[in-house]
Design an enzyme around this catalytic site. Sequence first.
Site, PDB file in Angstrom:
ATOM      1  N   ASP A  30      -3.562 -10.332  12.869  1.00  0.00           N
ATOM      2  CA  ASP A  30      -3.763  -8.944  13.283  1.00  0.00           C
ATOM      3  C   ASP A  30      -2.782  -8.645  14.415  1.00  0.00           C
ATOM      4  OD1 ASP A  30      -4.713  -6.540  14.546  1.00  0.00           O
ATOM      5  OD2 ASP A  30      -6.481  -6.749  13.277  1.00  0.00           O
TER       6      ASP A  30
ATOM      7  N   ASN B 117       0.851  -1.200   0.000  1.00  0.00           N
ATOM      8  CA  ASN B 117       0.000   0.000   0.000  1.00  0.00           C
ATOM      9  C   ASN B 117       0.882   1.243   0.000  1.00  0.00           C
ATOM     10  OD1 ASN B 117       0.588   0.823   2.849  1.00  0.00           O
ATOM     11  ND2 ASN B 117      -0.263  -1.218   3.215  1.00  0.00           N
TER      12      ASN B 117
HETATM   13  O1  PMT Z   1       2.772   6.115   6.604  1.00  0.00           O
HETATM   14  P1  PMT Z   1       2.141   7.422   6.161  1.00  0.00           P
HETATM   15  O2  PMT Z   1       2.281   7.638   4.683  1.00  0.00           O
HETATM   16  O3  PMT Z   1       2.631   8.594   6.971  1.00  0.00           O
HETATM   17  O4  PMT Z   1       0.581   7.328   6.399  1.00  0.00           O
HETATM   18  C1  PMT Z   1       0.073   7.226   7.691  1.00  0.00           C
HETATM   19  C2  PMT Z   1      -1.055   6.195   7.785  1.00  0.00           C
HETATM   20  C3  PMT Z   1      -2.231   6.630   6.926  1.00  0.00           C
HETATM   21  C4  PMT Z   1      -0.553   4.824   7.310  1.00  0.00           C
HETATM   22  C5  PMT Z   1      -1.438   6.118   9.318  1.00  0.00           C
HETATM   23  O5  PMT Z   1      -1.852   7.385   9.752  1.00  0.00           O
HETATM   24  C6  PMT Z   1      -2.559   5.146   9.551  1.00  0.00           C
HETATM   25  O6  PMT Z   1      -3.722   5.433   9.488  1.00  0.00           O
HETATM   26  N1  PMT Z   1      -2.169   3.874   9.871  1.00  0.00           N
HETATM   27  C7  PMT Z   1      -3.063   2.722  10.032  1.00  0.00           C
HETATM   28  C8  PMT Z   1      -3.320   2.109   8.696  1.00  0.00           C
HETATM   29  C9  PMT Z   1      -4.202   0.875   8.747  1.00  0.00           C
HETATM   30  O7  PMT Z   1      -3.781  -0.142   8.328  1.00  0.00           O
HETATM   31  O8  PMT Z   1      -5.344   1.044   9.317  1.00  0.00           O
HETATM   32  P2  PMT Z   1      -6.465  -0.160   9.482  1.00  0.00           P
HETATM   33  O9  PMT Z   1      -7.698   0.603   9.782  1.00  0.00           O
HETATM   34  O10 PMT Z   1      -6.476  -1.039   8.290  1.00  0.00           O
HETATM   35  O11 PMT Z   1      -5.953  -0.976  10.708  1.00  0.00           O
HETATM   36  C10 PMT Z   1      -6.355  -0.693  12.035  1.00  0.00           C
HETATM   37  C11 PMT Z   1      -5.225  -0.886  13.000  1.00  0.00           C
HETATM   38  O12 PMT Z   1      -4.856  -2.277  13.058  1.00  0.00           O
HETATM   39  C12 PMT Z   1      -3.965  -0.141  12.654  1.00  0.00           C
HETATM   40  O13 PMT Z   1      -3.417   0.323  13.860  1.00  0.00           O
HETATM   41  C13 PMT Z   1      -3.064  -1.207  12.026  1.00  0.00           C
HETATM   42  O14 PMT Z   1      -1.680  -0.925  12.248  1.00  0.00           O
HETATM   43  C14 PMT Z   1      -3.503  -2.458  12.766  1.00  0.00           C
HETATM   44  N2  PMT Z   1      -3.366  -3.704  12.000  1.00  0.00           N
HETATM   45  C15 PMT Z   1      -4.132  -3.903  10.879  1.00  0.00           C
HETATM   46  C16 PMT Z   1      -4.055  -5.122  10.224  1.00  0.00           C
HETATM   47  C17 PMT Z   1      -3.177  -6.116  10.712  1.00  0.00           C
HETATM   48  N3  PMT Z   1      -3.077  -7.277  10.101  1.00  0.00           N
HETATM   49  N4  PMT Z   1      -2.444  -5.888  11.808  1.00  0.00           N
HETATM   50  C18 PMT Z   1      -2.522  -4.705  12.464  1.00  0.00           C
HETATM   51  O15 PMT Z   1      -1.826  -4.493  13.479  1.00  0.00           O
END
Ligand code: PMT
Length: 420
Positions: free
Chosen positions: A315, A217
């Site tokens: 996750d 991504n």
């Molecule tokens: O890196 P940049 O270009 O500065 O951009 C910043 C960002 C947009 C990446 C950052 O601000 C952000 O929003 N990060 C979280 C991105 C994400 O994957 O969000 P999600 O809504 O899909 O996941 C929710 C949470 O679970 C996140 O904290 C993620 O790190 C975590 N996760 C998700 C999937 C997974 N398999 N394991 C996880 O730990």
Amino acid sequence: MTGLNNKRLLLGISGGIAAYKSAFLARLLVKAGAQVRVVMTQGAQAFVQPLTFQALTGNPVHTGLLDPEAEAGMGHIELARWADLIMIAPTTADLMARLATGQAGDLLTTLCLASKAPVHLAPAMNQAMWQHPATQRNTHLLEELGYTIIPPAEGEQACGDVGAGRLPEPEALFNWVESFFQTNQPKLTKKLGEGLRITITAGPTQEPLDPVRYLSNHSSGKMGYALAAAAAELGTEVQLISGPVNLTVPAGVNCTQVITAEQMLEACEKLRSTTDIFIACAAVADYRAEAVADQKLKKQANQDELVLKLVKNPDILATMAKATDNKQQPRPFCVGFAAETQQVEDYAQNKLINKNLDAIVANDVSDSSIGFGSDQNRVILFTRSGKQINRDPLPLNSKQALGQQLMLKLLAFYKEQQIL
Ligand code: PMT
């Protein structure tokens, strides 16, 4: 009373159409209790009258280096010593070039040379001028000289062009000043993180399909790295688990580089028992290829479609946040990020509950000027205390400044929860 009460801000204004925004900025600063003195270049006076700033700040506006009357009031050296912070907004390409070469041909450039205060520049110009190699070179030179560059905003410009080069809105500049004083303040704040161990994930993961291709991504890692830098500045011991990005690891931060979600999980789990606060900022791929081909997948002449079978990745955040009965080794205080393109607040709060988190940062990534890859961000921090969820919006700011604000708020909330 605000964090800007009695702070002494020297607001420099050079000649650009965006000079009018500085009048709003001056008003916000004065309203917040700051003492504001304005210095205008000749060019700036072609756009806005000094009288406007005099009326807004209650102080005479400084315009000339060789003005005997002004020197009899507050001379330029006195003015240089007076400032806690110098902010020049807008900063033209010409002024950047003059500052980069150490010139002192007018009052504003002289003050920048004579002052020991930090100087923050908010460049504003046509997008082509901003991208020009000469301006970019001057930007790097200025950073090497210790100036701080406030990233220009993107969007439609006064000349009709679209791109980076706009002066950020007065509210964003105000937030910038506020967070500067917040983070450069007290010895107390510096100590806020001492003795605490923070693990932060950042950047994307890459999930291989074959030896040359992967699923990933647009995460650049900027937000996560900004958080890590802020955490280190506040005295915490920081472990950064980073996916593949093109960033320099901030000073005082230990970094483990990983590629895939499974590697990221392994690195985080190793640190679980020695982590007080876990912050998941990485954009982890939710799925990976069920099987990674040993050799490069070849295009088949008789095959118009290729079906990939994906399986769910672990996750990481939910794993780290899982409740434990072990009183000797409680789960870390866990903070997630939620990157959403719709129903941002609802989805973020669902993740806060479903992943058993203490806090979550909601990031609206439908807006390309914030979120993935951008230099700025605007988020909402949700914190959870028992059944109560608090909502704290943090307005548009650079990722560095936002990282500092978030870290201060998270450390304060963590400490509050430890006491309860
Ligand atoms: O890196 P940049 O270009 O500065 O951009 C910043 C960002 C947009 C990446 C950052 O601000 C952000 O929003 N990060 C979280 C991105 C994400 O994957 O969000 P999600 O809504 O899909 O996941 C929710 C949470 O679970 C996140 O904290 C993620 O790190 C975590 N996760 C998700 C999937 C997974 N398999 N394991 C996880 O730990």
